[in-house]
Write a protein that holds these residues in place. Structure first.
Motif, mmCIF file in Angstrom:
data_model
loop_
_atom_site.group_PDB
_atom_site.id
_atom_site.type_symbol
_atom_site.label_atom_id
_atom_site.label_comp_id
_atom_site.label_asym_id
_atom_site.label_seq_id
_atom_site.Cartn_x
_atom_site.Cartn_y
_atom_site.Cartn_z
ATOM 1 N N THR A 1 8.180 -2.650 -2.252
ATOM 2 C CA THR A 1 6.941 -2.679 -2.898
ATOM 3 C C THR A 1 6.557 -3.081 -2.923
ATOM 4 O O THR A 1 6.794 -3.629 -4.301
ATOM 5 C CB THR A 1 6.650 -0.889 -3.079
ATOM 6 O OG1 THR A 1 7.647 -1.063 -4.504
ATOM 7 C CG2 THR A 1 7.655 0.124 -3.341
ATOM 8 N N PRO A 2 4.799 -3.769 -2.620
ATOM 9 C CA PRO A 2 3.911 -5.098 -3.169
ATOM 10 C C PRO A 2 3.910 -4.658 -4.702
ATOM 11 O O PRO A 2 3.471 -5.486 -5.392
ATOM 12 C CB PRO A 2 2.829 -5.031 -1.806
ATOM 13 C CG PRO A 2 3.637 -4.579 -0.836
ATOM 14 C CD PRO A 2 5.477 -3.082 -1.234
ATOM 15 N N ALA A 3 4.330 -3.362 -4.775
ATOM 16 C CA ALA A 3 3.660 -3.114 -6.126
ATOM 17 C C ALA A 3 4.259 -3.323 -6.826
ATOM 18 O O ALA A 3 3.398 -3.769 -8.060
ATOM 19 C CB ALA A 3 3.171 -1.543 -6.785
ATOM 20 N N ASP B 1 0.636 -9.020 -8.971
ATOM 21 C CA ASP B 1 -0.885 -9.486 -7.897
ATOM 22 C C ASP B 1 -1.670 -10.359 -7.048
ATOM 23 O O ASP B 1 -1.600 -11.528 -7.507
ATOM 24 C CB ASP B 1 -2.184 -8.605 -8.786
ATOM 25 C CG ASP B 1 -3.478 -8.637 -8.442
ATOM 26 O OD1 ASP B 1 -3.440 -8.095 -7.241
ATOM 27 O OD2 ASP B 1 -4.531 -8.264 -8.529
ATOM 28 N N GLN C 1 -3.049 3.095 4.790
ATOM 29 C CA GLN C 1 -3.731 1.080 3.794
ATOM 30 C C GLN C 1 -4.775 1.168 5.068
ATOM 31 O O GLN C 1 -4.327 1.587 6.406
ATOM 32 C CB GLN C 1 -2.324 1.114 3.384
ATOM 33 C CG GLN C 1 -1.881 1.537 2.685
ATOM 34 C CD GLN C 1 -1.352 0.006 1.433
ATOM 35 O OE1 GLN C 1 -1.557 -0.652 1.355
ATOM 36 N NE2 GLN C 1 0.582 0.535 0.368
ATOM 37 N N GLN D 1 -6.388 -4.121 3.019
ATOM 38 C CA GLN D 1 -5.565 -4.321 2.033
ATOM 39 C C GLN D 1 -3.863 -4.828 2.313
ATOM 40 O O GLN D 1 -3.642 -5.968 0.857
ATOM 41 C CB GLN D 1 -4.694 -2.645 1.592
ATOM 42 C CG GLN D 1 -6.251 -1.902 1.149
ATOM 43 C CD GLN D 1 -6.069 -0.650 0.466
ATOM 44 O OE1 GLN D 1 -5.148 -0.105 2.208
ATOM 45 N NE2 GLN D 1 -6.406 0.344 -0.325
ATOM 46 N N SER E 1 -4.054 -8.749 1.949
ATOM 47 C CA SER E 1 -4.006 -8.792 0.297
ATOM 48 C C SER E 1 -2.920 -8.829 -0.308
ATOM 49 O O SER E 1 -1.891 -9.607 -0.054
ATOM 50 C CB SER E 1 -5.637 -8.094 -0.720
ATOM 51 O OG SER E 1 -5.228 -8.127 -1.645
ATOM 52 N N ARG E 2 -1.989 -7.690 0.247
ATOM 53 C CA ARG E 2 -1.083 -6.774 -0.537
ATOM 54 C C ARG E 2 0.453 -7.790 -0.118
ATOM 55 O O ARG E 2 1.469 -7.735 -0.191
ATOM 56 C CB ARG E 2 -0.631 -5.867 -0.685
ATOM 57 C CG ARG E 2 -1.432 -5.044 -1.315
ATOM 58 C CD ARG E 2 -1.762 -3.030 -1.494
ATOM 59 N NE ARG E 2 -2.163 -2.240 -2.098
ATOM 60 C CZ ARG E 2 -2.769 -1.338 -2.037
ATOM 61 N NH1 ARG E 2 -2.108 -0.460 -1.037
ATOM 62 N NH2 ARG E 2 -3.899 -0.906 -2.582
ATOM 63 N N THR E 3 0.144 -8.757 1.362
ATOM 64 C CA THR E 3 1.431 -9.262 2.257
ATOM 65 C C THR E 3 1.032 -10.648 1.145
ATOM 66 O O THR E 3 1.216 -11.806 2.026
ATOM 67 C CB THR E 3 1.227 -9.384 3.293
ATOM 68 O OG1 THR E 3 0.009 -9.247 4.281
ATOM 69 C CG2 THR E 3 1.754 -7.579 3.878
ATOM 70 N N TYR E 4 0.093 -11.056 0.644
ATOM 71 C CA TYR E 4 -0.003 -12.600 -0.351
ATOM 72 C C TYR E 4 -0.693 -13.916 1.442
ATOM 73 O O TYR E 4 0.280 -14.950 1.863
ATOM 74 C CB TYR E 4 1.096 -12.486 -0.170
ATOM 75 C CG TYR E 4 1.552 -12.166 -1.626
ATOM 76 C CD1 TYR E 4 1.218 -12.477 -3.088
ATOM 77 C CD2 TYR E 4 2.398 -10.807 -1.357
ATOM 78 C CE1 TYR E 4 1.521 -11.789 -4.543
ATOM 79 C CE2 TYR E 4 2.633 -9.975 -2.449
ATOM 80 C CZ TYR E 4 2.033 -10.175 -4.235
ATOM 81 O OH TYR E 4 2.643 -9.408 -5.122
ATOM 82 N N HIS F 1 5.019 -15.245 0.667
ATOM 83 C CA HIS F 1 4.627 -13.380 -0.022
ATOM 84 C C HIS F 1 5.821 -13.872 -0.470
ATOM 85 O O HIS F 1 6.521 -14.572 -0.330
ATOM 86 C CB HIS F 1 5.594 -12.558 0.986
ATOM 87 C CG HIS F 1 5.478 -11.298 1.013
ATOM 88 N ND1 HIS F 1 6.579 -11.203 -0.341
ATOM 89 C CD2 HIS F 1 5.225 -10.023 1.064
ATOM 90 C CE1 HIS F 1 6.645 -9.462 -0.420
ATOM 91 N NE2 HIS F 1 5.400 -8.967 0.606
ATOM 92 N N ASN G 1 7.218 -8.045 4.453
ATOM 93 C CA ASN G 1 6.166 -7.897 4.482
ATOM 94 C C ASN G 1 6.018 -6.502 6.510
ATOM 95 O O ASN G 1 5.049 -5.659 6.207
ATOM 96 C CB ASN G 1 5.352 -9.211 5.788
ATOM 97 C CG ASN G 1 5.426 -10.627 5.118
ATOM 98 O OD1 ASN G 1 4.608 -10.543 4.197
ATOM 99 N ND2 ASN G 1 6.295 -10.981 4.526
#
Lengths: 445, 445
Positions: free
Chosen positions: B30-32, B36, B121, B125, B128-131, B419, B427
């Motif tokens: 998980t990206p979490a 960041d 999502q 989002q 951002s969350r997949t760089y 990523h 991803n």
């Protein structure tokens, strides 16, 4: 790497004291004693042909043979395939026009008297006998002659060698004109870390005109000459597994010690161009590649991106690492000839900068360097200024790289080459009178 | 070098079995749990800023740290500054148009359900969350969304990783269509030197679709995996002073042994792309860079040159060495979506080639590879074909590089990314449903 290896490993073949641009003592070796250019084309010799090329036809960074003629006919047009590089972006626009025109005269038949005596020769003979990779003649902004040899093609960049320095010097003059750089300031205003080096009491102007007293030899016949330390530090020569010396241009420049005085005499040393590039980066907070792109490449309407060789930390070689297509240095030369106005009509370079270059510097300071083939010349903003009746000035790099601007004849000649002799003493006795004779011929009504 | 180091040195951070394109077992981390993205921009972290950059902010080829996130946000956009490269010329013409249009919908607000569960999502989002380093959405040939992050800009090439392979596979299909290459022929017709290798009894078609039985592991968790030998041979990893292994891609490929059978099952192995590139060079007597320039880059109206990483003897990496600007892979994707017709109106790629890719291959052979996140997909001409209701197909590279063509929605999405997880399992759970949802949203009347 090609830039330096080419010189290093020719010292066995040509036992002479080279500088990066011109030999300051001997007369030229006669071309007749060297290999026949026509027999040394890449096509004829098969360098790097096939998948893979036969082992004895491979040219690689780790094998110094790649820097020895005739392999240089390939190497000089393929630099980026052997070393890391930084791109000089041409921008998004259209290329500026470079129209072709049929000349009123037979270009190749123009005759001239070589320096140092001998039979008169033709421009065509000069092209062949000086191992030309590409040559282009502009008259009043029109291409009256353009030819390619060796591995060079119109769209392939060739290494400019020390023609690079003239771009660096022009950029410095532009930054000074803009107020970004102060030529009268001490170098340490921008580079305080050079306080205890040769540059600790030098001015930016002295760097721009190469009147720096620094212990640094470019004598390629001396294995202990600092030019080898410079080349290794910048990744232009393999450092080898046990290398403990400086690992970047900056680290090397910080080792340089003063020798003699500043401001008295011209002394051609590549490290000055590297220091000037460093000063400009610090003053502008831009990389040299970005500066060249923004201040010159995009403005003159270059048709291809250019590129710099870079060291381990991405620092461009401002001393000799630029690679461009021939037509783009033609645009640059034509822009200068035209008072800074590019072929697209844009005032690409400030007129005052061009006039400053054309005026040159003090020939008395230049004379102290002892260039027998360049009597009465001077060196300003990293340009070689002839002070001849045509007001000609040049950018010059080893093995025959050159931009020749003849304001009176409204002519620009650009040439990339792979002359077996690094020093321009190998080229000058033919090329300098040939270029001047071409100007005279084109001026005739 | 960046391409491989990035994977190699993340094995300490992400202990999993990677392939170059997709993990075939685990679900996504998980990206979490990862850094960041907003806090890891090049600007925020200062990589390679200053002249010189501070020592702890330098990124160099000989220091593996450059391949570890977040330094990759710089490295992936500066590959040529660390390794030798070959240019892919865009040609002399104008770039093909890529007109911008205001979308009817709020692109970033488009919602989707991630694979594997969790809250819905938004497309924003996902970005951002997949760089994401850069992302561009084309709908009916118009740019409805385009953004850049990290060190990427519209004019700066980014490494395409294994998206490279889809260019190689498309080129092979083009050469086959022209009659220059025979897919049904044995590999040894073109490369007799591979007679005693895994490829000794394989066909060109089996190489193109990666159904080769070869002993070659891309398991980055295993220090003995052949992928490291491959990377070192090709100069993508430092070879070290005592290296005695293969010194080029060709030398490495000649060591590969057969394992299993050919033609039965899809098995994703980068070496197949290198073999295919070699076959094409031999069949056409052109370098891969020249082939890509002639057959695709010039025809689609690319706006910038592209480039390949090359090994010691100048051989391009067809497995993952291509670098391009984002807008040019958008042009390529749009050309395919449009049946081979480029944005400039030219039939750049034969229609039959595009149709062959779109049709895909046998999903039963693909299923044997066990990609849990790609059910029902197939692999044809080095493209990943979803066989979903939109007929979507993709080029995919580690760390999130992708070209996503959705014919039914008349949409193309291209993305460059950094990523932290190499495998696209990092991803896919976000990007694949996000891309599909964008197609659905754009299709709504």
């Amino acid at each position: 790497m090609p830039f330096f290896r080419s010189v290093v490993f020719q010292r066995t073949a040509v036992a002479a004291a080279f500088t990066l641009l011109a030999v300051n003592t001997s007369l030229a070796q006669t071309p007749a004693a060297l290999p026949d250019p026509a027999a040394t084309s890449v096509q004829a010799l098969g360098w790097m042909q096939g998948f893979p090329p036969p082992p004895d036809k491979q040219i690689t960074f780790d094998n110094p043979a790649g820097g020895v003629y005739p392999r240089t006919r390939w190497t000089f047009s393929h630099v980026r395939e052997t070393v890391p590089t930084a791109n000089v972006w041409r921008g998004p626009g259209a290329a500026s026009p470079l129209p072709a025109a049929t000349p009123r005269i037979d270009i190749e038949a123009v005759r001239f008297q070589p320096m140092g005596g001998g039979e008169p020769q033709t421009f065509g003979q000069m092209i062949s006998r000086t191992y030309t990779d590409g040559i282009l003649v502009l008259h009043r902004g029109q291409v009256v002659y353009e030819k390619y040899f060796g591995a060079l093609t119109p769209e392939r960049p060739h290494i400019a060698m020390s023609v690079t320095k003239s771009f660096v010097g022009t950029l410095a003059a532009i930054l000074a004109d803009e107020g970004t750089l102060d030529p009268s300031a001490p170098v340490t205003k921008y580079l305080p870390e050079l306080k205890d080096t040769a540059y600790g009491d030098a001015t930016v102007r002295q760097v721009m005109d190469m009147t720096i007293g620094v212990r640094y030899s470019e004598n390629y016949a001396d294995p202990k000459a600092e030019v080898f330390d410079y080349a290794r530090a910048g990744g232009m020569l393999p450092q080898g597994p046990n290398y403990t010396g400086p690992k970047s241009f900056y680290e090397f420049l910080a080792t340089l010690k003063k020798e003699g005085t500043h401001g008295d005499a011209f002394a051609y040393k590549t490290v000055n161009a590297e220091v000037l590039a460093w000063i400009m980066r610090r003053a502008s907070n831009r990389s040299l590649a970005d500066l060249l792109s923004e201040k010159i490449w995009r403005r003159i309407g270059a048709e291809q991106d250019a590129y710099f060789m870079v060291d381990r930390i991405g620092t461009e070689s401002g001393g000799g690492g630029l690679n461009t297509v021939l037509r783009d240095i033609a645009r640059f030369g034509e822009t200068l000839r035209n008072g800074g106005r590019a072929p697209n009509g844009q005032q690409a370079i400030p007129k005052a900068v061009v006039e400053d270059i054309q005026r040159g510097a003090d020939p008395a300071k230049f004379a102290k360097a002892g260039y027998a083939l360049l009597p009465g010349w001077s060196y300003r903003n990293m340009w070689w200024v002839s002070h001849n009746p045509h007001g000609a000035y040049m950018a010059r790099g080893i093995h025959g790289q050159s931009i020749y601007v003849d304001p009176k004849a409204e002519m620009v000649i650009v040439r990339y080459a792979a002359h077996p002799i690094a020093a321009n003493a190998g080229n000058d006795p033919l090329t300098l009178p040939a270029f001047h004779a071409m100007g005279e011929a084109l001026m005739k009504p």
